[in-house]
Design a protein around this motif. Structure first.
Motif, short mmCIF file in Angstrom:
data_model
loop_
_atom_site.label_atom_id
_atom_site.label_comp_id
_atom_site.label_asym_id
_atom_site.label_seq_id
_atom_site.Cartn_x
_atom_site.Cartn_y
_atom_site.Cartn_z
N GLN A 190 10.12 21.34 -0.48
CA GLN A 190 9.09 21.37 0.57
C GLN A 190 7.98 20.36 0.29
O GLN A 190 7.69 20.05 -0.87
N LEU A 191 7.36 19.84 1.37
CA LEU A 191 6.23 18.93 1.22
C LEU A 191 5.17 19.24 2.29
O LEU A 191 5.47 19.30 3.48
N HIS A 192 3.92 19.45 1.86
CA HIS A 192 2.78 19.61 2.78
C HIS A 192 2.09 18.26 2.91
O HIS A 192 1.94 17.54 1.92
N PHE A 193 1.65 17.90 4.13
CA PHE A 193 1.00 16.59 4.29
C PHE A 193 -0.08 16.66 5.37
O PHE A 193 -0.04 17.52 6.25
N SER A 194 -1.04 15.72 5.30
CA SER A 194 -2.12 15.66 6.28
C SER A 194 -1.62 14.92 7.53
O SER A 194 -0.92 13.92 7.42
N LEU A 195 -2.01 15.41 8.71
CA LEU A 195 -1.58 14.78 9.97
C LEU A 195 -2.50 13.63 10.37
O LEU A 195 -2.27 12.97 11.38
N LYS A 196 -3.56 13.40 9.58
CA LYS A 196 -4.52 12.34 9.95
C LYS A 196 -3.89 10.96 9.71
O LYS A 196 -3.46 10.67 8.59
N PRO A 197 -3.83 10.11 10.75
CA PRO A 197 -3.21 8.79 10.54
C PRO A 197 -4.01 7.94 9.54
O PRO A 197 -5.23 8.05 9.44
N GLU A 198 -3.27 7.10 8.80
CA GLU A 198 -3.90 6.14 7.87
C GLU A 198 -4.64 5.10 8.70
O GLU A 198 -4.24 4.79 9.82
N GLN A 250 7.46 11.72 -6.78
CA GLN A 250 6.67 12.64 -5.96
C GLN A 250 6.99 12.38 -4.49
O GLN A 250 6.93 11.25 -4.04
N PRO A 251 7.31 13.45 -3.70
CA PRO A 251 7.50 13.21 -2.27
C PRO A 251 6.18 12.79 -1.62
O PRO A 251 5.11 13.20 -2.07
N THR A 252 6.24 11.94 -0.60
CA THR A 252 5.02 11.47 0.08
C THR A 252 5.24 11.46 1.58
O THR A 252 6.38 11.44 2.05
N ALA A 253 4.12 11.44 2.33
CA ALA A 253 4.18 11.26 3.78
C ALA A 253 3.13 10.25 4.19
O ALA A 253 2.01 10.28 3.68
N VAL A 254 3.51 9.31 5.06
CA VAL A 254 2.57 8.34 5.60
C VAL A 254 2.55 8.52 7.11
O VAL A 254 3.60 8.47 7.75
N VAL A 255 1.35 8.78 7.68
CA VAL A 255 1.24 8.91 9.14
C VAL A 255 0.61 7.63 9.67
O VAL A 255 -0.44 7.20 9.19
N GLU A 256 1.29 7.01 10.65
CA GLU A 256 0.79 5.76 11.23
C GLU A 256 0.31 6.04 12.65
O GLU A 256 1.01 6.70 13.41
N PRO A 261 1.42 8.80 17.22
CA PRO A 261 1.53 8.57 15.78
C PRO A 261 2.96 8.88 15.30
O PRO A 261 3.66 9.69 15.91
N VAL A 262 3.36 8.22 14.22
CA VAL A 262 4.70 8.44 13.64
C VAL A 262 4.52 8.75 12.17
O VAL A 262 3.66 8.17 11.50
N VAL A 263 5.32 9.69 11.64
CA VAL A 263 5.24 10.02 10.22
C VAL A 263 6.52 9.58 9.52
O VAL A 263 7.62 9.69 10.08
N SER A 268 0.85 -1.19 0.00
CA SER A 268 0.00 0.00 0.00
C SER A 268 0.89 1.24 0.00
O SER A 268 1.98 1.24 0.57
N SER A 269 0.43 2.30 -0.68
CA SER A 269 1.23 3.51 -0.84
C SER A 269 0.30 4.68 -1.14
O SER A 269 -0.80 4.48 -1.66
N PRO A 270 0.71 5.92 -0.83
CA PRO A 270 -0.12 7.06 -1.24
C PRO A 270 -0.23 7.16 -2.77
O PRO A 270 -1.15 7.78 -3.29
N ARG A 271 0.72 6.53 -3.51
CA ARG A 271 0.67 6.58 -4.98
C ARG A 271 0.18 5.26 -5.55
O ARG A 271 0.40 4.21 -4.93
N PRO A 272 -0.43 5.27 -6.75
CA PRO A 272 -0.86 4.00 -7.35
C PRO A 272 0.33 3.06 -7.62
O PRO A 272 1.44 3.51 -7.87
N ILE A 273 0.05 1.76 -7.54
CA ILE A 273 1.08 0.74 -7.80
C ILE A 273 1.00 0.40 -9.29
O ILE A 273 -0.08 0.07 -9.80
N SER A 274 2.10 0.51 -10.02
CA SER A 274 2.00 0.23 -11.46
C SER A 274 2.30 -1.23 -11.79
O SER A 274 1.65 -1.82 -12.63
N LYS A 275 3.28 -1.85 -11.10
CA LYS A 275 3.53 -3.28 -11.37
C LYS A 275 4.42 -3.86 -10.27
O LYS A 275 5.08 -3.12 -9.54
N VAL A 276 4.42 -5.18 -10.17
CA VAL A 276 5.32 -5.90 -9.26
C VAL A 276 5.97 -7.00 -10.09
O VAL A 276 5.29 -7.76 -10.78
#
Length: 550
Positions: free
Chosen positions: A538-546, A246-252, A267-269, A194-202
């Motif tokens: 710079q990267l802006h991100f949501s603080l809401k955990p996944e 693309q830069p990404t942020a994942v909040v757990e 929570p951890v980012v 799982s990722s904030p971006r679509p998965i194209s192939k494995v």
């Protein structure tokens, strides 16, 4: 966590569960579940064994891990009894283990080798006759980004034999590979991505069942290894995301059972940054540098690259990689080529200017190189290279080609670290099972980049990427700043970033404390200086955990 030194070195001749007399306990099956979240993998392995002897055995478990992995759970079931490991100080753990064994109880002791962090060993205690043992191990590791933007996960089936120089304090660890026809157990392997971006192939070096997407925006998917896979070689999996740069942020979210304000309760980012250098700076970069190539010519470099392709040896692949680099160097730079085994040699007395003539001379000598220099003594040539004076305004770039079969990994990495101010180190792991602890450690401490070459198919892009990185100016004054709502604070958990390359990922982890509203946003800024130009991304991100973070 270490007891390797007190185990006899011969015991290390194979992987898995062994008796104290060094005989392997039969393995019945292996199940591996992989959970990938953006750039980090959690690996859960279950190994099932059976004691077919008519007496109880004291067993030792030896297994390979990525050098930078963190073990987060270890448990073992013996018959009806389950034991879950606790992390304790080394000496205290050893004493408790010995007490339990002497009173006939079952006990487990899990430890990491002092010399090579990609080998763990564990004493499992008494396994009664006819009983089964089920061992469950969980670890977390970051996935490296390949030259073609794929994230690489590798499940090692075998470890290369480790060579230990005379007089080194490490114990020799030797693990040999097994042909498929002799592997009596199967491997079941499944992955969830799982990722904030679509998965194209494995993709994989082994046959996979088709990718199954779990949602319409294709940001979650599962994939399985084809049935009946014989675990006779490494399982390499490559995961590709769309818009990889693309830069990404994942909040757990923190664990509900832990107290807020603690590491597990908050929570951890994880922020993945991809610095983009200004075009004006990149186009003005002078193509200069002193390129020192260090080629492993020990005996183990004569073996095939991988189980499938018996025709290509590691040394021929390393030579091909080196020839590609030699032909691509910019005119006017300086270079030299060292090769080593039990002894070492170099082509020129000191680095020479790169020209048609010196290149042709070098190509001729590289063409005759063979894996005929004995053991893997990499410290001596490294010391010799560092003793050579640097050439003014030609930054030194060291390229190391090895299968990583050394026993003194820590000493080698420490030497590179000590000299990291005067050069960058780019490493190439050649062949299946190359030591990730050594290859990644060299690049990390040397401010360079690591590549793994396991076959000829993906070699060229990897080589050209490392050369592009080596030609970029060193980035200095790297700092990360956070801009968060007033009731939220961050504690950075990752070590400071010391090296940056154009478009190459950097990961930053932070623990978030305090209360934020549902819609709250944070911002992270990376500042650095490149060839005298201050730059920032710079990267802006949501603080809401996944949700469902595992």
């Amino acid at each position: 966590m270490s007891i390797m030194s007190s185990l006899s070195s011969e015991m290390m001749n194979c992987c898995g569960l062994l008796t104290v007399k060094k005989e392997p306990v039969p393995l019945k099956s292996v199940e591996v579940e992989l959970e990938v979240r953006d750039h980090v993998a959690t690996v859960v392995s279950t190994l099932n064994y059976q004691n077919k002897e008519d007496k109880p055995i004291e067993a030792v478990f030896v297994f390979p891990l990525p050098g930078d992995a963190a073990v987060c759970h270890f448990s073992a079931k013996m018959g009806q009894k389950e034991i879950v490991a606790e992390v304790k100080e080394k000496q205290e753990a050893r004493e408790e283990y010995d007490d339990a064994l002497s009173s006939g109880q079952q006990a487990f002791l899990l430890e990491e080798s002092d010399q090579s962090p990609d080998i763990f060993s564990m004493r499992v205690g008494c396994l009664p006759p006819g009983e089964s043992a089920s061992i469950r191990l969980e670890y977390v590791t970051e996935l490296a980004v390949q030259a073609d933007e794929g994230l690489r996960f590798c499940l090692p089936a075998v470890l290369n034999p480790r060579y230990t120089p005379q007089g080194s304090e490490a114990t020799a660890v030797q693990v040999n590979s097994v042909p498929a026809s002799l592997v009596p157990y199967s491997l079941s392997f499944s992955a969830r991505v799982s990722s904030p971006r679509p998965i194209s192939k494995v993709e994989s070096s082994c046959s996979l069942d088709p990718l199954q997407f779990l949602n319409t925006d294709q940001t979650q998917a599962t994939v399985k290894l084809g049935a009946g896979h014989k675990f006779d070689r490494d399982v390499e999996v490559l995961i590709y995301y769309k818009d990889a740069h693309q830069p990404t942020a994942v909040v757990e979210a923190g664990q509900a059972s832990a107290k807020p304000g603690t590491l597990m309760g908050d929570p951890v980012v994880m922020v993945s940054l991809f610095p983009e250098f200004p075009q004006s700076v990149m186009s003005s970069v002078a193509s200069c540098g002193e390129f020192v190539f260090l080629m492993d010519r020990s005996g183990s470099m004569g073996v095939p690259m991988n189980i499938k392709d018996r025709n290509q040896s590691r040394i021929s692949s390393a030579k091909e990689t080196l020839l590609l680099l030699l032909k691509s160097l910019p005119m006017g730079c300086y270079f030299n080529i060292y090769s080593f085994g039990s002894s070492f040699e170099h082509i020129f007395p000191k680095s020479v200017e790169y020209s048609q003539q010196t290149m042709e001379e070098a190509l001729k000598i590289v063409g005759t190189m063979a894996a005929n220099l004995g053991g893997t003594e990499i410290l001596k040539p490294l010391k010799h290279i560092y003793e050579q004076p640097c050439i003014p305004s030609q930054p030194r770039q060291l390229f190391v080609f090895t299968d990583g079969a050394v026993g003194n990994t820590k000493e080698v990495i420490d030497l590179v670290k000590k000299n990291s101010g005067s050069h960058r180190c780019f490493s190439f792991g050649i062949g299946e099972g190359a030591s990730s602890a050594l290859i990644n450690g060299l690049a990390k401490e040397g401010g360079g980049h690591a590549q793994f070459v396991t076959g000829s198919d993906r070699m060229q892009p990897k080589v050209m990427q490392s050369l592009r990185f080596a030609l970029q100016p060193a980035v200095v004054d790297i700092s990360i700043t956070w801009d968060l709502p007033k009731d939220v604070s961050v504690t950075v958990l990752s070590p400071p970033i010391t090296a940056l390359f154009q478009g190459q990922r950097s990961l930053v982890y932070g623990q978030l404390s305090g209360q934020s509203s549902e819609a709250a946003e944070g911002c992270v800024t990376m500042k650095y200086s490149l060839a005298g130009h201050p730059t920032q991304n710079q990267l802006h991100f949501s603080l809401k955990p996944e949700e469902d973070t595992g």
